[in-house]
Design an enzyme around this catalytic site. Structure first.
Site, mmCIF file in Angstrom:
data_model
loop_
_atom_site.group_PDB
_atom_site.id
_atom_site.type_symbol
_atom_site.label_atom_id
_atom_site.label_comp_id
_atom_site.label_asym_id
_atom_site.label_seq_id
_atom_site.Cartn_x
_atom_site.Cartn_y
_atom_site.Cartn_z
ATOM 1 C CD GLU A 1 40.496 13.820 12.241
ATOM 2 O OE1 GLU A 1 40.478 14.950 11.701
ATOM 3 O OE2 GLU A 1 39.455 13.230 12.584
ATOM 4 C CB ALA B 1 39.532 9.425 18.147
ATOM 5 C CD GLU C 1 36.018 11.279 11.055
ATOM 6 O OE1 GLU C 1 36.528 11.027 12.166
ATOM 7 O OE2 GLU C 1 36.430 10.808 9.988
ATOM 8 N N GLY D 1 36.877 12.845 15.100
ATOM 9 C CA GLY D 1 35.826 11.834 15.220
ATOM 10 C C GLY D 1 34.519 12.433 15.717
HETATM 11 N N1 3HC Z 1 41.809 12.714 23.366
HETATM 12 C C1 3HC Z 1 42.301 12.617 24.619
HETATM 13 N N2 3HC Z 1 42.529 13.686 25.400
HETATM 14 C C2 3HC Z 1 42.241 14.883 24.894
HETATM 15 C C3 3HC Z 1 41.723 15.063 23.608
HETATM 16 C C4 3HC Z 1 41.495 13.903 22.822
HETATM 17 N N3 3HC Z 1 40.986 13.985 21.601
HETATM 18 N N4 3HC Z 1 41.537 16.379 23.386
HETATM 19 C C5 3HC Z 1 41.919 17.009 24.496
HETATM 20 N N5 3HC Z 1 42.340 16.121 25.414
HETATM 21 C C6 3HC Z 1 42.790 16.402 26.785
HETATM 22 C C7 3HC Z 1 44.063 17.228 26.802
HETATM 23 O O1 3HC Z 1 45.209 16.419 26.720
HETATM 24 C C8 3HC Z 1 43.936 17.942 28.122
HETATM 25 O O2 3HC Z 1 44.318 17.030 29.123
HETATM 26 P P1 3HC Z 1 45.037 17.561 30.458
HETATM 27 O O3 3HC Z 1 44.077 18.498 31.099
HETATM 28 O O4 3HC Z 1 45.322 16.325 31.204
HETATM 29 O O5 3HC Z 1 46.291 18.260 29.984
HETATM 30 C C9 3HC Z 1 42.430 18.174 28.268
HETATM 31 O O6 3HC Z 1 41.821 17.228 27.376
HETATM 32 C C10 3HC Z 1 41.980 19.562 27.871
HETATM 33 O O7 3HC Z 1 42.514 19.871 26.592
HETATM 34 P P2 3HC Z 1 43.086 21.325 26.245
HETATM 35 O O8 3HC Z 1 44.015 21.769 27.309
HETATM 36 O O9 3HC Z 1 43.605 21.253 24.855
HETATM 37 O O10 3HC Z 1 41.744 22.188 26.338
HETATM 38 P P3 3HC Z 1 41.301 23.447 25.489
HETATM 39 O O11 3HC Z 1 40.010 23.862 26.053
HETATM 40 O O12 3HC Z 1 42.412 24.421 25.363
HETATM 41 O O13 3HC Z 1 41.047 22.890 24.007
HETATM 42 C C11 3HC Z 1 40.213 21.367 22.332
HETATM 43 C C12 3HC Z 1 40.021 21.990 23.739
HETATM 44 C C13 3HC Z 1 40.073 22.465 21.262
HETATM 45 C C14 3HC Z 1 39.155 20.338 22.146
HETATM 46 C C15 3HC Z 1 41.630 20.768 22.249
HETATM 47 O O14 3HC Z 1 41.818 19.912 23.354
HETATM 48 C C16 3HC Z 1 41.882 19.934 21.010
HETATM 49 O O15 3HC Z 1 42.161 20.495 19.975
HETATM 50 N N6 3HC Z 1 41.812 18.601 21.152
HETATM 51 C C17 3HC Z 1 42.187 17.667 20.105
HETATM 52 C C18 3HC Z 1 41.200 17.620 19.002
HETATM 53 C C19 3HC Z 1 41.643 16.603 17.996
HETATM 54 O O16 3HC Z 1 42.758 16.564 17.547
HETATM 55 N N7 3HC Z 1 40.700 15.757 17.607
HETATM 56 C C20 3HC Z 1 40.962 14.735 16.630
HETATM 57 C C21 3HC Z 1 41.431 13.502 17.323
HETATM 58 S S1 3HC Z 1 41.898 12.249 16.172
HETATM 59 C C22 3HC Z 1 40.438 11.622 15.642
HETATM 60 O O17 3HC Z 1 39.393 12.083 16.026
HETATM 61 C C23 3HC Z 1 40.524 10.490 14.700
HETATM 62 C C24 3HC Z 1 39.211 10.184 14.055
HETATM 63 O O18 3HC Z 1 39.183 10.736 12.781
HETATM 64 C C25 3HC Z 1 38.998 8.721 13.950
#
Ligand code: 3HC
Ligand code: NAI
Length: 701
Positions: A124, A62, A104, A101
């Site tokens: 998450e 998400a 998912e 997400g």
């Molecule tokens: N939403 C918004 N921005 C995000 C994001 C997300 N899910 N994931 C990454 N970003 C942004 C980062 O803030 C960063 O922004 P910046 O360049 O302005 O600082 C940019 O994307 C790149 O991210 P990373 O520096 O972390 O890049 P990496 O290549 O090192 O890692 C990744 C990539 C493994 C995908 C890592 O970004 C990550 O782990 N992201 C989060 C994944 C996550 O937690 N997903 C679950 C979200 S909650 C959800 O999905 C709820 C659902 O169940 C309904």
């Protein structure tokens, strides 16, 4: 069709492509685009639909920036049900990471294929959340309850081949062209007359779950949750997957997700997610600053820190040479590294072969001439400025031009060390935390003359070895250790005022600290702080100051290593036990100092220990030592085990309200004197304006 999602027919296969850099997060436009594309495909000539992504990764979740804002339609569950109810099979084609997400979305598809290097996961929990779009209902249906619980509560991504074994991926596809491979896989499914596999149709037999399974899972998870509630709610959702029909399970998941997404814990953890990424950015450094190649590293000093630092580099396949004073010291250092790796092998977390290949990357020498060709040197010898200067002069004479020369010093003046060379622009601090191969934080200390490319390279290499980097300017103790001084001081002062060690530590542990400061002192050895204090000339001459620490050391109660410190330790189990002798001793000392002991509330314990951190943090910001308040939070969460669910000391201060913090500090100043409690001007200014550190940071940016 929206710009970030496109749809095209390739023969009889419809291909939906998501293109929302950098990580294809499921922003509203992406959700809408996928929904429209799936609907469009229902009425065209396609017989199957492939869902894929452009760029470096499949959908990584998400869009976290949307949390805490009013929801925008369509919601993810609506998109997923459109996919699952599609009359034509939908096949997810995964590369990079399908997370949260994003994963998912794939679970709502009828088939999932991936390239072998892909990873899937539900992280998450790291944001204080649970998978809110069916993850808790679909993963246990496919992979079983236990595997689902492990995957979702750990948040750890699973490599595609393992995910295939778990049933979460149907096919690993080969080749460089994932889209072509996915289209071909879709064709095979059509030819084979493969059914529309809907995960929702799988039922879990409640009888297959051992009695008490969920109860014991809750208990085990609570032990490591440290103030987080998401783990408990995840168990509830998986329980619902077993006991309720799919739609009711999804409903339960929705309710609990909504509870978590509005919780203070999740707000704090989301703050840390962005803070961590922000901390790696140096404000005045252009994004495209050139970097120096780092292909070989030397570590000077193979003690506690040197060994761990060497492992960090070997773990990412960078050869390391360790320099020691003599063969015995070298053998001891290399021996500790071997022992550390063998423990990992014994635990089954690394193969013997893997260990050997890492050990082969670490060599040793007693001759500085052997490190003339390295790209980066990290010095980790005794904490002595003259010795460090001497070593840097030697490095200057030995190392090739362009080599980065770093010190792991905890307190010494990095500029003085840099000036011992003819190339101060190549020198900086790289301050690791103990154990260096485990702790996530790396303070990158920018000297007065450190060159931009040295900083950019250091930030990048820090990330490469798996560290979270935060930039600090030079001052005594840099960000983390400088702030810690008042925290430790007050923990001891509270004893004289009437607390027992257990009261102090357990209050801070209940708040979420991994270990209270007094127990931490016992673990590190009380003599360490004692010796450090003796070399300081800036401390007030006050017999109350660090009194109990001093008395205990003088009684040879040095902490865990002597079996007794603030606590006594069970010789067999090493369990920490309250010691009535210490409690009596504290009373005696308080009487000698004419301190009238009193009942102290938990609230006061938290204020007395944490407000000095916050106040020093404010000074650090004013002086420009840290770039942002959120960098300080990152330092404390990753270097000092400050609970991530509280978001770090500066975020916590904003939640308490800076006016409340400031007023309390003034009250303590009036009670205990300016030597200990002197409000930072920035804190005063923000408190009076009714502002916060976050607002101040936004203005500065
Ligand atoms: N939403 C918004 N921005 C995000 C994001 C997300 N899910 N994931 C990454 N970003 C942004 C980062 O803030 C960063 O922004 P910046 O360049 O302005 O600082 C940019 O994307 C790149 O991210 P990373 O520096 O972390 O890049 P990496 O290549 O090192 O890692 C990744 C990539 C493994 C995908 C890592 O970004 C990550 O782990 N992201 C989060 C994944 C996550 O937690 N997903 C679950 C979200 S909650 C959800 O999905 C709820 C659902 O169940 C309904
Ligand atoms: P240590 O005492 O365990 O190891 C120091 C090593 O340096 C010894 O093995 C010694 O033989 C070697 N050494 C001394 N002089 C040398 C020389 N001239 N050439 C090569 N090797 C030499 O010390 P530790 O704990 O590893 O600390 C090292 C540095 O890291 C210090 O500056 C310390 O402040 C810093 N540090 C320590 C942390 C800790 O928790 N121990 C945490 C973060 C930083």
């Amino acid at each position: 069709m929206s710009q970030v999602v496109s749809y095209e027919l390739h023969g009889n296969i419809g291909v939906i492509s998501v293109n929302n850099p950098p990580v294809n997060a499921l922003a509203q436009v992406v959700r809408e685009g996928i929904l429209n594309a799936v609907q469009q495909a229902q009425g065209d000539a396609s017989e199957a639909i492939v869902l894929r992504c452009e760029g470096r990764t499949f959908i990584a979740g998400a869009d976290i920036t949307e949390f805490g804002k009013p929801p925008k339609s369509p919601g993810l569950p609506e998109v997923l049900s459109e996919i699952e109810n599609s009359s034509k099979p939908v096949i997810a084609a995964i590369h990079g990471t399908a997370l949260g997400g994003g994963f998912e979305v794939t679970l709502a598809c009828h088939y999932r294929c991936a390239i072998a290097s892909a990873r899937v996961g539900l992280p998450e929990v790291n944001l204080g959340l649970l998978p809110g779009a069916g993850g808790t209902q679909r993963v246990p249906r496919i992979a079983g309850v236990k595997a689902a619980l492990d995957m979702i509560t750990s948040g750890k991504p699973v490599p595609a081949p393992k995910a295939k074994e778990m049933g979460l991926i149907d096919e690993i596809v080969e080749g460089d062209d994932l889209q072509a491979a996915a289209i071909s896989y879709a064709g095979e499914l059509l030819n084979a007359g493969a059914p529309l596999k809907r995960v929702r149709d799988i039922t879990i037999d409640p009888e297959s779950i051992e009695p008490g399974f969920f109860e014991s899972a809750r208990k085990n998870l609570a032990k490591r949750a440290r103030g987080q509630i998401a783990q408990d709610r995840i168990v509830s959702c998986i329980e619902a997957a077993v006991n309720l029909p799919m739609d009711e399970g999804l409903q339960r998941e929705r309710e609990l997700f909504s509870e978590l997404v509005t919780s203070p814990e999740s707000a704090a953890m989301r703050h840390i997610f962005f803070a961590e990424r922000q901390a790696a950015k140096i404000k005045d450094l252009p994004k495209d600053t050139a970097q120096r190649p780092i292909n070989k590293v030397a570590i000077i000093g193979g003690g506690t820190m040197g060994g761990g630092i060497a492992m960090c580099f070997a773990n990412v396949d960078i050869p390391v040479v360790m320099v020691e004073i003599n063969d015995d010291a070298l053998e001891r250092g290399l021996g500790i590294i071997r022992k550390n790796y063998s423990i990992t092998v014994k635990k089954g977390k690394m193969s013997e072969e893997h260990m050997n290949s890492r050990l082969e990357l670490i060599s040793g020498t007693t001759d500085y001439a052997d490190i003339s060709d390295v790209d980066l040197v990290i010095e980790a010898v005794f904490e002595n400025l003259d010795l460090k200067k001497e070593i840097f002069a030697k490095l200057d004479a030995t190392c090739k031009q362009g080599a980065i020369l770093a010190t792991n010093t905890s307190y010494q003046d990095v500029d003085a060390i840099a000036n011992a060379t003819q190339r101060p622009e190549d020198v900086l601090g790289l301050h690791f935390f103990s154990p260096a191969n485990v702790m996530k934080l790396l303070e990158v200390v920018r000297g007065e003359k450190t060159a931009d490319d040295v900083l950019a390279t250091s930030m990048a290499i820090g990330k490469k070895i798996g560290k979270i980097c935060a930039l600090s300017r030079v001052c005594y103790g840099f960000i983390g250790n400088r702030m810690l001084s008042g925290y430790g001081r007050e923990a001891q002062m509270l004893l004289l005022d009437g607390c027992t060690p257990t009261q102090v530590d357990s209050t801070l542990e209940k708040f979420g600290m991994a270990m209270g400061p007094l127990a931490m002192g016992d673990l590190a050895g009380l003599d360490v702080g004692y010796k450090a204090r003796q070399s300081r000339t800036d401390l007030p001459d006050d017999p109350k100051l660090f009194r109990m620490g001093t008395v205990l050391v003088e009684m040879d109660r040095l902490g865990q290593k002597t079996g007794a410190g603030y606590y006594k330790y069970d010789p067999e189990t090493r369990a920490r036990l309250a010691d009535p002798e210490v409690e009596a001793l504290i009373k005696e000392e308080a009487a000698k100092l004419d301190i009238e002991q009193r009942e102290i509330s938990e609230e006061e314990i938290l204020q007395r220990c944490f407000y000095p951190l916050i106040n020093e943090g404010a000074l650090i910001l004013e002086e420009g030592i840290a770039q942002r308040p959120s960098d300080i939070d990152v330092v404390y969460v990753y270097g000092y085990a400050f609970p991530v669910a509280k978001g770090g000391p500066m975020f916590y201060a904003d939640q308490v309200g800076l006016k409340n913090v400031y007023d309390k500090i003034c009250e303590f100043r009036d009670r205990y004197g300016e030597d200990y409690w002197k409000p930072a001007p920035l804190l005063k200014e923000l408190a009076e304006k009714g502002s916060s550190f976050a607002e101040w940071a936004a203005e500065q940016a």
